[in-house]
Structure formats: C-alpha cells, structure tokens
Scaffold this motif. Structure first.
Motif, PDB file in Angstrom:
ATOM      1  N   TYR A  35      68.931 -83.049  73.320  1.00 39.00           N
ATOM      2  CA  TYR A  35      69.300 -81.773  72.699  1.00 39.00           C
ATOM      3  C   TYR A  35      70.703 -81.865  72.101  1.00 39.00           C
ATOM      4  O   TYR A  35      70.922 -81.479  70.950  1.00 39.00           O
ATOM      5  N   ASP A  36      71.637 -82.398  72.871  1.00 37.72           N
ATOM      6  CA  ASP A  36      73.016 -82.533  72.400  1.00 37.72           C
ATOM      7  C   ASP A  36      73.115 -83.432  71.173  1.00 37.72           C
ATOM      8  O   ASP A  36      73.955 -83.227  70.305  1.00 37.72           O
ATOM      9  N   ALA A  37      72.242 -84.436  71.094  1.00 41.94           N
ATOM     10  CA  ALA A  37      72.231 -85.360  69.957  1.00 41.94           C
ATOM     11  C   ALA A  37      71.479 -84.782  68.757  1.00 41.94           C
ATOM     12  O   ALA A  37      71.486 -85.378  67.681  1.00 41.94           O
ATOM     13  N   GLY A  38      70.812 -83.635  68.949  1.00 43.38           N
ATOM     14  CA  GLY A  38      70.112 -82.987  67.848  1.00 43.38           C
ATOM     15  C   GLY A  38      68.659 -83.367  67.693  1.00 43.38           C
ATOM     16  O   GLY A  38      68.002 -82.938  66.746  1.00 43.38           O
ATOM     17  N   TYR A  39      68.122 -84.174  68.609  1.00 43.36           N
ATOM     18  CA  TYR A  39      66.721 -84.591  68.510  1.00 43.36           C
ATOM     19  C   TYR A  39      65.753 -83.558  69.067  1.00 43.36           C
ATOM     20  O   TYR A  39      64.568 -83.589  68.751  1.00 43.36           O
ATOM     21  N   ARG A  41      65.297 -79.224  70.104  1.00 40.79           N
ATOM     22  CA  ARG A  41      65.793 -77.854  70.025  1.00 40.79           C
ATOM     23  C   ARG A  41      65.391 -77.194  71.327  1.00 40.79           C
ATOM     24  O   ARG A  41      64.516 -77.669  72.038  1.00 40.79           O
ATOM     25  N   ARG A  42      66.006 -76.077  71.642  1.00 36.69           N
ATOM     26  CA  ARG A  42      65.731 -75.434  72.930  1.00 36.69           C
ATOM     27  C   ARG A  42      65.622 -73.929  72.725  1.00 36.69           C
ATOM     28  O   ARG A  42      66.374 -73.325  71.984  1.00 36.69           O
ATOM     29  N   TYR A  47      61.855 -77.045  75.511  1.00 32.62           N
ATOM     30  CA  TYR A  47      62.422 -77.991  74.552  1.00 32.62           C
ATOM     31  C   TYR A  47      61.373 -78.300  73.491  1.00 32.62           C
ATOM     32  O   TYR A  47      60.198 -78.472  73.800  1.00 32.62           O
ATOM     33  N   ASN A  50      62.815 -81.694  67.270  1.00 33.47           N
ATOM     34  CA  ASN A  50      63.411 -81.363  65.981  1.00 33.47           C
ATOM     35  C   ASN A  50      62.865 -82.378  64.984  1.00 33.47           C
ATOM     36  O   ASN A  50      63.401 -83.472  64.833  1.00 33.47           O
ATOM     37  N   ARG A  53      65.226 -83.964  62.362  1.00 35.76           N
ATOM     38  CA  ARG A  53      66.194 -84.935  62.910  1.00 35.76           C
ATOM     39  C   ARG A  53      65.497 -86.200  63.415  1.00 35.76           C
ATOM     40  O   ARG A  53      66.026 -87.299  63.277  1.00 35.76           O
ATOM     41  N   GLN A  56      65.110 -89.147  61.208  1.00 31.31           N
ATOM     42  CA  GLN A  56      66.326 -89.878  60.889  1.00 31.31           C
ATOM     43  C   GLN A  56      66.783 -90.774  62.040  1.00 31.31           C
ATOM     44  O   GLN A  56      67.783 -91.464  61.928  1.00 31.31           O
TER      45      GLN A  56
END
Length: 60
Positions: A35-39, A41-42, A47, A50, A53, A56
């Motif tokens: 989540y912190d890395a953006g992979y 969403r919450r 969860y 994403n 993301r 990429q």
C-alpha cells in the motif's frame, strides 16, 4: 490477489489461509508495505490491487 478469479480485493484475514506459515500480523505488514509503495489501495480493512500502478512494477 491478481490470481483470484472472483475478485482482486481482500482483507488480510481472507488471505491468511493462503499463507499458512505467516501470521496475520506478517500479512498485514506485507499488505501495508505494498500500500505504501502504491501497488495496493485500501478502503477500511479491504485492500485492492492498484491496476494502474501494478503495470509499472519492475520485476527483480
């Protein structure tokens, strides 16, 4: 989570049976790192992948 045919969103508790050697705390920590890395969403305890993301993501 991407490999589940029904849905790509889950709670840490729902993922526990798939990772029998890991504790709930360990699974939550891993989900939070993603989540912190953006992979991920919450929304509350749920969860979601994403998908923008994840395309990429660089493989090691």
């Amino acid at each position: 989570m991407l490999n589940f045919p029904d849905t790509d969103y889950h709670t840490a508790e729902e993922l526990c049976p798939f990772f029998e050697n890991d504790s709930l705390k360990t699974i939550r920590n891993a989900l939070n790192e993603l989540y912190d890395a953006g992979y991920l969403r919450r929304s509350g305890k749920t969860y979601m992948v994403n998908k923008v993301r994840i395309t990429q993501m660089k493989l090691a």
